[in-house]
Design a protein around this motif. Structure first.
Motif, short mmCIF file in Angstrom:
data_model
loop_
_atom_site.label_atom_id
_atom_site.label_comp_id
_atom_site.label_asym_id
_atom_site.label_seq_id
_atom_site.Cartn_x
_atom_site.Cartn_y
_atom_site.Cartn_z
N ALA A 134 28.84 40.95 40.21
CA ALA A 134 29.07 42.40 40.19
C ALA A 134 30.41 42.72 39.56
CB ALA A 134 28.99 42.96 41.61
N CYS A 135 31.41 41.86 39.77
CA CYS A 135 32.73 42.07 39.16
C CYS A 135 32.66 41.94 37.64
CB CYS A 135 33.74 41.08 39.75
SG CYS A 135 34.10 41.34 41.50
N LEU A 136 31.82 41.03 37.15
CA LEU A 136 31.64 40.91 35.70
C LEU A 136 31.08 42.21 35.11
CD1 LEU A 136 30.22 37.28 35.37
CD2 LEU A 136 32.35 38.14 34.39
N HIS A 137 30.13 42.81 35.79
CA HIS A 137 29.57 44.08 35.31
C HIS A 137 30.61 45.20 35.36
CE1 HIS A 137 25.33 43.22 34.51
NE2 HIS A 137 25.41 42.34 35.48
N ARG A 138 31.47 45.16 36.36
CA ARG A 138 32.54 46.16 36.41
C ARG A 138 33.48 46.01 35.22
NH1 ARG A 138 34.98 45.07 42.15
NH2 ARG A 138 36.66 46.34 41.25
N ALA A 139 33.81 44.76 34.87
CA ALA A 139 34.68 44.53 33.71
C ALA A 139 33.97 44.93 32.43
CB ALA A 139 35.08 43.06 33.66
N LEU A 140 32.66 44.70 32.35
CA LEU A 140 31.89 45.10 31.17
C LEU A 140 31.85 46.61 31.02
CD1 LEU A 140 30.31 43.65 28.93
CD2 LEU A 140 28.24 43.95 30.29
N ALA A 141 32.06 47.32 32.15
CA ALA A 141 32.09 48.78 32.10
C ALA A 141 33.48 49.32 31.79
CB ALA A 141 31.59 49.36 33.42
N GLY A 142 34.47 48.42 31.63
CA GLY A 142 35.81 48.87 31.23
C GLY A 142 36.88 48.71 32.29
N GLU A 143 36.54 48.13 33.43
CA GLU A 143 37.51 47.99 34.53
C GLU A 143 38.15 46.60 34.49
OE1 GLU A 143 37.58 48.02 39.46
OE2 GLU A 143 35.78 48.63 38.34
N VAL A 144 39.46 46.56 34.81
CA VAL A 144 40.15 45.28 34.97
C VAL A 144 40.01 44.88 36.44
CG1 VAL A 144 42.34 44.05 34.85
CG2 VAL A 144 41.76 45.76 33.11
N VAL A 145 39.36 43.75 36.67
CA VAL A 145 39.07 43.31 38.04
C VAL A 145 39.95 42.10 38.36
CG1 VAL A 145 37.30 42.53 39.64
CG2 VAL A 145 36.70 44.11 37.79
N VAL A 146 40.70 42.21 39.47
CA VAL A 146 41.59 41.12 39.91
C VAL A 146 41.06 40.58 41.24
CG1 VAL A 146 43.94 40.48 40.55
CG2 VAL A 146 43.55 42.19 38.75
N LEU A 147 40.82 39.28 41.28
CA LEU A 147 40.35 38.60 42.49
C LEU A 147 41.38 37.54 42.86
CD1 LEU A 147 36.62 38.13 41.42
CD2 LEU A 147 37.57 39.95 42.85
N PRO A 148 42.25 37.81 43.85
CA PRO A 148 43.36 36.88 44.15
C PRO A 148 42.90 35.53 44.67
CG PRO A 148 43.70 39.05 45.14
CD PRO A 148 42.29 39.02 44.68
N GLU A 149 41.83 35.49 45.46
CA GLU A 149 41.39 34.23 46.06
C GLU A 149 39.86 34.15 46.02
OE1 GLU A 149 42.99 34.08 49.97
OE2 GLU A 149 45.06 33.75 49.30
N VAL A 150 39.38 33.16 45.28
CA VAL A 150 37.93 32.98 45.14
C VAL A 150 37.61 31.51 45.42
CG1 VAL A 150 35.94 33.13 43.63
CG2 VAL A 150 37.78 34.82 43.44
N PRO A 151 36.88 31.21 46.49
CA PRO A 151 36.48 29.81 46.73
C PRO A 151 35.34 29.42 45.79
CG PRO A 151 35.57 31.23 48.44
CD PRO A 151 36.43 32.11 47.56
#
Length: 445
Positions: free
Chosen positions: A110-127
């Motif tokens: 879902a974050c990839l789709h948000r970035a594809l829509a023009g948003e910069v998505v920051v995820l500090p911690e991803v296991p």
């Protein structure tokens, strides 16, 4: 020939035009050659820049991932290969969910789709955990929209950093902090339990307080104190138990349920933590008893008294196994943690001290009672002596004076008592006096 008709060019003019044309063609060819060399230079420079960029992307110590508009992988740099264990040849032109199905559940897709829509998505911690390669750890991820020269979004750029070492250090720090917190909590609980135990010198109260506090602190189903008597026999002298489970207070056990090898083991101060009592105990007596009271797991701490008691004058005994502090888990099997066993040991040490002090207090009470009896009774007649009479008379005098009541005093004179003691001896005369005193006491209301 008409003067107005066109004249054919002269040989001189034709020669001049041909020379100029040749010169123009030569200049044009030179210019074209210069342009070609310039274009080749620019292409080579562009190739060098492109190769440099590719080298930088390949060697940079962060993961670089490029997705196109369809979110297919277009770039998977060397760092990502090392981090994931997956080569770029296995990743390019694939969909993310084909390689990592869990991206849908953890929200990354879902974050990839948000970035594809023009948003910069920051995820500090991803296991992450990759089943195919066995790689796992933690990353921080930034998804940026990729745009062309016209500002149109053409894909997504992902920047991935490995933070597994940092998370491990944080986990170690948290573990140390948690251990310190648990140690402080155990010390605080031990202090509170010790305070409750020391509030009384009465043995029954000490034992009752101990089982209640231990069951509360450990969230146990049952806590008992088993007191060893003569031989290998014993009984449950204190218990705290959940209402839904059977009570064992007052139950006695023979040496069959407490064999000599168990006595020797606990006498040496060893503790036991048992997860599955059915697999541990093979003796029919003990196994049947534990099943009857629904015990699935238990922890046992011996209560050992130091060698301060005497069997005979001048003889000091060695350590004595006074009893056992036992904790039961009845609802389900329980794996006893080392810190829980350590807390039980510390509580047990305080309990042993409290039991010893209670014993000393009881001995002191008995000694004081005997001393008071010796001070207030006549040694020959075993009735109250003159000192006791004077104290009791003064006490009643003041009491009746406050209550404005009369005081009656009965005096008896035994005839021929003195001559009898002279003739028969005081050893035979004094029992007569004692019998008279006992008769008068029986007649008193």
């Amino acid at each position: 020939m008409d003067e107005d008709s066109p004249q054919p060019p002269s040989e001189a003019s034709v020669s001049t035009d041909s020379a100029e044309s040749t010169k123009s063609n030569t200049q044009l060819l030179q210019e074209l050659d210069e342009l070609r060399h310039h274009a080749l230079g620019q292409a080579q420079q562009l190739q060098e820049i492109t190769a440099f960029h590719h080298q930088v992307i390949a060697d940079v110590q962060v993961g670089v991932v490029v997705y196109n508009r369809e979110l297919r992988y277009q770039l998977w740099n060397r760092y990502m290969e090392q981090l994931s264990g997956l080569p770029a040849t296995a990743m390019l032109d694939r969909y993310p969910l084909e390689a990592f199905p869990d991206l849908q559940e953890n929200g990354i897709y879902a974050c990839l789709h948000r970035a594809l829509a023009g948003e910069v998505v920051v995820l500090p911690e991803v296991p992450f955990a990759i089943a195919d390669t066995g790689r796992s750890g933690w990353t921080s991820v930034i998804f940026n929209p990729l745009r062309d020269a016209h500002g149109e979004i053409t894909g997504v750029l992902g920047i991935v950093r490995d933070i597994s070492d940092r998370k491990q250090i944080e986990a170690e720090h948290q573990q140390v902090a948690w251990a310190l917190q648990q140690q402080m909590q155990r010390q605080r609980l031990l202090g509170l339990i010790t305070q409750h135990i020391r509030q009384s010198l009465d043995l029954d109260q000490i034992l009752s307080t101990t089982v209640d506090q231990v069951r509360r602190v450990l969230d146990a189903d049952r806590v008992v104190i088993f007191r060893l008597g003569t031989g290998m026999q014993g009984s449950v002298v204190a218990e705290s138990v959940e209402a839904i489970f059977p009570k064992t207070l007052g139950m006695a056990f023979t040496d069959e349920c407490f064999p000599p090898e168990s006595h020797e083991f606990y006498w040496q101060g060893h503790a036991r933590s048992i997860v599955n009592v059915e697999e541990t105990y093979q003796a029919d007596c003990l196994q049947a008893f534990l099943q009857s009271i629904a015990v699935k797991s238990k922890a046992v701490i011996p209560i050992v008294q130091s060698g301060q008691e005497q069997q005979f004058p001048g003889e000091v005994c060695g350590p004595i196994l006074w009893g056992l502090l036992i904790v039961h888990a009845c609802q389900e099997q329980r794996h006893w943690k080392p810190e829980e066993m350590e807390l039980l040991r510390q509580i047990d040490n305080q309990l042993a001290i409290a039991i010893h002090q209670s014993g000393l207090y009881q001995q002191l009470q008995l000694a004081n009672s005997e001393l008071k009896r010796l001070v207030t009774l006549d040694s020959l007649t075993q009735i109250a002596n003159r000192r006791s009479f004077d104290e009791y008379l003064a006490q009643e005098w003041y009491r009746l004076k406050r209550e404005q009541l009369p005081l009656s005093l009965l005096l008896c004179d035994v005839d021929y008592f003195k001559p009898t003691t002279i003739i028969m001896g005081i050893r035979l005369g004094m029992p007569v006096c004692s019998q008279i005193a006992q008769a008068i006491r029986q007649m008193s209301p």
